[in-house]
Design a protein around this motif. Structure first.
Motif, PDB file in Angstrom:
ATOM      1  N   THR A  43       0.758  -1.200  -0.050  1.00  0.00           N
ATOM      2  CA  THR A  43       0.026   0.226   0.117  1.00  0.00           C
ATOM      3  C   THR A  43       0.716   1.310  -0.094  1.00  0.00           C
ATOM      4  O   THR A  43       1.562   1.479   0.923  1.00  0.00           O
ATOM      5  CB  THR A  43      -0.956  -0.035   1.213  1.00  0.00           C
ATOM      6  OG1 THR A  43      -1.590  -1.224   1.049  1.00  0.00           O
ATOM      7  CG2 THR A  43      -1.886   1.321   0.918  1.00  0.00           C
ATOM      8  N   CYS A  44       0.696   1.983  -1.046  1.00  0.00           N
ATOM      9  CA  CYS A  44       1.468   3.442  -1.153  1.00  0.00           C
ATOM     10  C   CYS A  44       1.163   4.233   0.061  1.00  0.00           C
ATOM     11  O   CYS A  44      -0.010   4.387   0.347  1.00  0.00           O
ATOM     12  CB  CYS A  44       1.192   3.797  -2.417  1.00  0.00           C
ATOM     13  SG  CYS A  44       1.984   5.332  -2.982  1.00  0.00           S
ATOM     14  N   THR A  45       2.068   5.013   0.518  1.00  0.00           N
ATOM     15  CA  THR A  45       1.931   6.016   1.633  1.00  0.00           C
ATOM     16  C   THR A  45       1.138   7.235   1.217  1.00  0.00           C
ATOM     17  O   THR A  45       1.028   7.992   2.101  1.00  0.00           O
ATOM     18  CB  THR A  45       3.190   6.242   2.265  1.00  0.00           C
ATOM     19  OG1 THR A  45       4.229   6.886   1.368  1.00  0.00           O
ATOM     20  CG2 THR A  45       3.950   4.928   2.693  1.00  0.00           C
ATOM     21  N   ARG A  47      -1.864   7.809  -1.313  1.00  0.00           N
ATOM     22  CA  ARG A  47      -3.113   7.685  -1.311  1.00  0.00           C
ATOM     23  C   ARG A  47      -3.675   6.086  -1.166  1.00  0.00           C
ATOM     24  O   ARG A  47      -4.594   5.825  -1.615  1.00  0.00           O
ATOM     25  CB  ARG A  47      -3.812   8.269  -2.441  1.00  0.00           C
ATOM     26  CG  ARG A  47      -3.767   9.670  -2.573  1.00  0.00           C
ATOM     27  CD  ARG A  47      -4.901  10.607  -1.927  1.00  0.00           C
ATOM     28  NE  ARG A  47      -4.684  11.811  -1.544  1.00  0.00           N
ATOM     29  CZ  ARG A  47      -4.432  12.917  -2.640  1.00  0.00           C
ATOM     30  NH1 ARG A  47      -4.918  12.611  -3.911  1.00  0.00           N
ATOM     31  NH2 ARG A  47      -4.341  14.162  -2.452  1.00  0.00           N
ATOM     32  N   GLY A  48      -2.590   5.195  -1.067  1.00  0.00           N
ATOM     33  CA  GLY A  48      -2.880   3.813  -1.052  1.00  0.00           C
ATOM     34  C   GLY A  48      -2.881   3.001  -2.247  1.00  0.00           C
ATOM     35  O   GLY A  48      -3.436   1.945  -2.298  1.00  0.00           O
ATOM     36  N   GLY A  49      -2.298   3.494  -2.958  1.00  0.00           N
ATOM     37  CA  GLY A  49      -1.967   2.560  -4.496  1.00  0.00           C
ATOM     38  C   GLY A  49      -1.387   1.477  -4.366  1.00  0.00           C
ATOM     39  O   GLY A  49      -0.508   1.104  -3.189  1.00  0.00           O
ATOM     40  N   PRO A  50      -1.809   0.228  -5.142  1.00  0.00           N
ATOM     41  CA  PRO A  50      -1.373  -1.112  -5.142  1.00  0.00           C
ATOM     42  C   PRO A  50      -0.026  -1.186  -5.778  1.00  0.00           C
ATOM     43  O   PRO A  50       0.352  -1.226  -6.958  1.00  0.00           O
ATOM     44  CB  PRO A  50      -2.237  -1.864  -5.538  1.00  0.00           C
ATOM     45  CG  PRO A  50      -2.863  -1.089  -6.683  1.00  0.00           C
ATOM     46  CD  PRO A  50      -2.722   0.596  -6.104  1.00  0.00           C
ATOM     47  N   PRO A  64       1.210   2.762  -9.237  1.00  0.00           N
ATOM     48  CA  PRO A  64       0.315   2.951 -10.923  1.00  0.00           C
ATOM     49  C   PRO A  64      -0.718   4.069 -10.436  1.00  0.00           C
ATOM     50  O   PRO A  64      -1.054   4.421 -11.456  1.00  0.00           O
ATOM     51  CB  PRO A  64      -0.468   1.728 -10.736  1.00  0.00           C
ATOM     52  CG  PRO A  64      -0.378   1.139  -9.324  1.00  0.00           C
ATOM     53  CD  PRO A  64       0.831   1.621  -8.703  1.00  0.00           C
ATOM     54  N   TRP A  65      -0.628   4.980  -9.511  1.00  0.00           N
ATOM     55  CA  TRP A  65      -1.735   5.991  -9.211  1.00  0.00           C
ATOM     56  C   TRP A  65      -1.080   7.235  -9.655  1.00  0.00           C
ATOM     57  O   TRP A  65      -1.574   7.878 -10.265  1.00  0.00           O
ATOM     58  CB  TRP A  65      -2.416   5.786  -7.804  1.00  0.00           C
ATOM     59  CG  TRP A  65      -3.489   4.653  -7.647  1.00  0.00           C
ATOM     60  CD1 TRP A  65      -3.677   3.659  -8.562  1.00  0.00           C
ATOM     61  CD2 TRP A  65      -4.376   4.484  -6.513  1.00  0.00           C
ATOM     62  NE1 TRP A  65      -4.486   2.960  -8.269  1.00  0.00           N
ATOM     63  CE2 TRP A  65      -5.016   3.282  -6.912  1.00  0.00           C
ATOM     64  CE3 TRP A  65      -4.368   5.034  -5.309  1.00  0.00           C
ATOM     65  CZ2 TRP A  65      -6.080   2.688  -6.212  1.00  0.00           C
ATOM     66  CZ3 TRP A  65      -5.628   4.502  -4.584  1.00  0.00           C
ATOM     67  CH2 TRP A  65      -6.281   3.272  -4.819  1.00  0.00           C
ATOM     68  N   HIS A  66      -0.069   7.596  -8.692  1.00  0.00           N
ATOM     69  CA  HIS A  66       0.459   8.782  -9.142  1.00  0.00           C
ATOM     70  C   HIS A  66       2.000   8.862  -9.135  1.00  0.00           C
ATOM     71  O   HIS A  66       2.605   9.953  -8.697  1.00  0.00           O
ATOM     72  CB  HIS A  66      -0.061   9.971  -7.789  1.00  0.00           C
ATOM     73  CG  HIS A  66      -1.433   9.937  -7.432  1.00  0.00           C
ATOM     74  ND1 HIS A  66      -1.848   9.187  -6.490  1.00  0.00           N
ATOM     75  CD2 HIS A  66      -2.597  10.319  -8.094  1.00  0.00           C
ATOM     76  CE1 HIS A  66      -3.172   9.314  -6.379  1.00  0.00           C
ATOM     77  NE2 HIS A  66      -3.550   9.718  -7.357  1.00  0.00           N
ATOM     78  N   VAL A  67       2.535   7.724  -9.541  1.00  0.00           N
ATOM     79  CA  VAL A  67       4.093   7.802  -9.756  1.00  0.00           C
ATOM     80  C   VAL A  67       5.147   8.030  -8.774  1.00  0.00           C
ATOM     81  O   VAL A  67       6.136   8.153  -9.374  1.00  0.00           O
ATOM     82  CB  VAL A  67       4.192   8.499 -11.254  1.00  0.00           C
ATOM     83  CG1 VAL A  67       3.362   7.842 -12.332  1.00  0.00           C
ATOM     84  CG2 VAL A  67       4.132   9.969 -11.142  1.00  0.00           C
ATOM     85  N   ALA A  68       4.704   7.567  -7.677  1.00  0.00           N
ATOM     86  CA  ALA A  68       5.690   7.776  -6.478  1.00  0.00           C
ATOM     87  C   ALA A  68       6.575   6.402  -6.757  1.00  0.00           C
ATOM     88  O   ALA A  68       6.097   5.753  -7.347  1.00  0.00           O
ATOM     89  CB  ALA A  68       5.097   7.668  -5.216  1.00  0.00           C
ATOM     90  N   ILE A  69       7.896   6.590  -6.679  1.00  0.00           N
ATOM     91  CA  ILE A  69       8.798   5.516  -6.820  1.00  0.00           C
ATOM     92  C   ILE A  69       9.340   5.038  -5.636  1.00  0.00           C
ATOM     93  O   ILE A  69       9.945   5.981  -4.781  1.00  0.00           O
ATOM     94  CB  ILE A  69       9.800   6.059  -7.863  1.00  0.00           C
ATOM     95  CG1 ILE A  69       9.428   6.472  -9.153  1.00  0.00           C
ATOM     96  CG2 ILE A  69      11.081   4.856  -8.268  1.00  0.00           C
ATOM     97  CD1 ILE A  69      10.272   6.985 -10.261  1.00  0.00           C
ATOM     98  N   ALA A  80       8.526  11.884  -5.032  1.00  0.00           N
ATOM     99  CA  ALA A  80       7.090  12.209  -4.648  1.00  0.00           C
ATOM    100  C   ALA A  80       6.340  11.605  -5.539  1.00  0.00           C
ATOM    101  O   ALA A  80       6.482  11.313  -6.697  1.00  0.00           O
ATOM    102  CB  ALA A  80       7.241  13.750  -4.336  1.00  0.00           C
ATOM    103  N   PRO A  81       4.872  11.634  -5.153  1.00  0.00           N
ATOM    104  CA  PRO A  81       4.368  12.359  -4.082  1.00  0.00           C
ATOM    105  C   PRO A  81       4.243  11.654  -2.757  1.00  0.00           C
ATOM    106  O   PRO A  81       3.508  12.101  -1.654  1.00  0.00           O
ATOM    107  CB  PRO A  81       2.774  12.731  -4.628  1.00  0.00           C
ATOM    108  CG  PRO A  81       2.681  11.560  -5.321  1.00  0.00           C
ATOM    109  CD  PRO A  81       4.052  11.246  -6.111  1.00  0.00           C
ATOM    110  N   ALA A  82       4.699  10.387  -2.679  1.00  0.00           N
ATOM    111  CA  ALA A  82       4.642   9.824  -1.246  1.00  0.00           C
ATOM    112  C   ALA A  82       5.394  10.439  -0.362  1.00  0.00           C
ATOM    113  O   ALA A  82       6.633  10.523  -0.610  1.00  0.00           O
ATOM    114  CB  ALA A  82       5.173   8.126  -1.488  1.00  0.00           C
TER     115      ALA A  82
HETATM  116  S1  FES Z   1      -1.376   6.608  -4.454  1.00  0.00           S
HETATM  117 FE1  FES Z   1       0.801   6.284  -4.998  1.00  0.00          FE
HETATM  118  S2  FES Z   1       1.748   7.798  -5.549  1.00  0.00           S
HETATM  119 FE2  FES Z   1      -0.290   8.344  -4.935  1.00  0.00          FE
END
Ligand code: FES
Length: 102
Positions: A43-45, A47-50, A64-69, A80-82
């Motif tokens: 779970t991405c820190t 918004r919770g992306g897988p 996959p949601w907002h491209v944090a690495i 960012a944005p995590a």
């Molecule tokens: S939920 Fe992973 S970068 Fe936004």
């Protein structure tokens, strides 16, 4: 107390593949990087992306949601944005079993 729990068989995950496994109430992304297995929180820190559905490049995975690495080997966030990294878990191979310590 932490213990190693089987989450997959070594043949279930080819090099370059990733899957989400659920163990001890946690969703964990299990990666096979060139024959070595790594486990980090799925779970991405941000918004919770897988993360198990993210693109893998070398030892990095892109949410996959907002491209944090993230670094697959350590869980550290690299881009960012995590706001912070995810937990990483020790992995061991016992015979044909892949086990994660949780
Ligand atoms: S939920 Fe992973 S970068 Fe936004």
């Amino acid at each position: 107390m932490a213990q190693f729990i089987k989450v997959a068989g070594t043949a279930d995950l080819a090099p370059g593949e990733v899957r989400c496994v659920e163990v001890a109430g946690k969703k964990i992304a299990l990666f096979n990087l060139e024959g070595s297995f790594y486990a980090i929180d799925d779970t991405c820190t941000h918004r919770g992306g897988p993360l198990s559905e993210g693109e893998v490049s070398g030892d990095e995975v892109t949410c996959p949601w907002h491209v944090a690495i993230y670094n697959i080997k350590t869980g550290a966030v690299l881009s960012a944005p995590a706001p912070r990294g995810v937990a990483s878990y020790p992995v061991r191979v016992q015979g044909s079993d892949v086990e994660v310590e949780v």
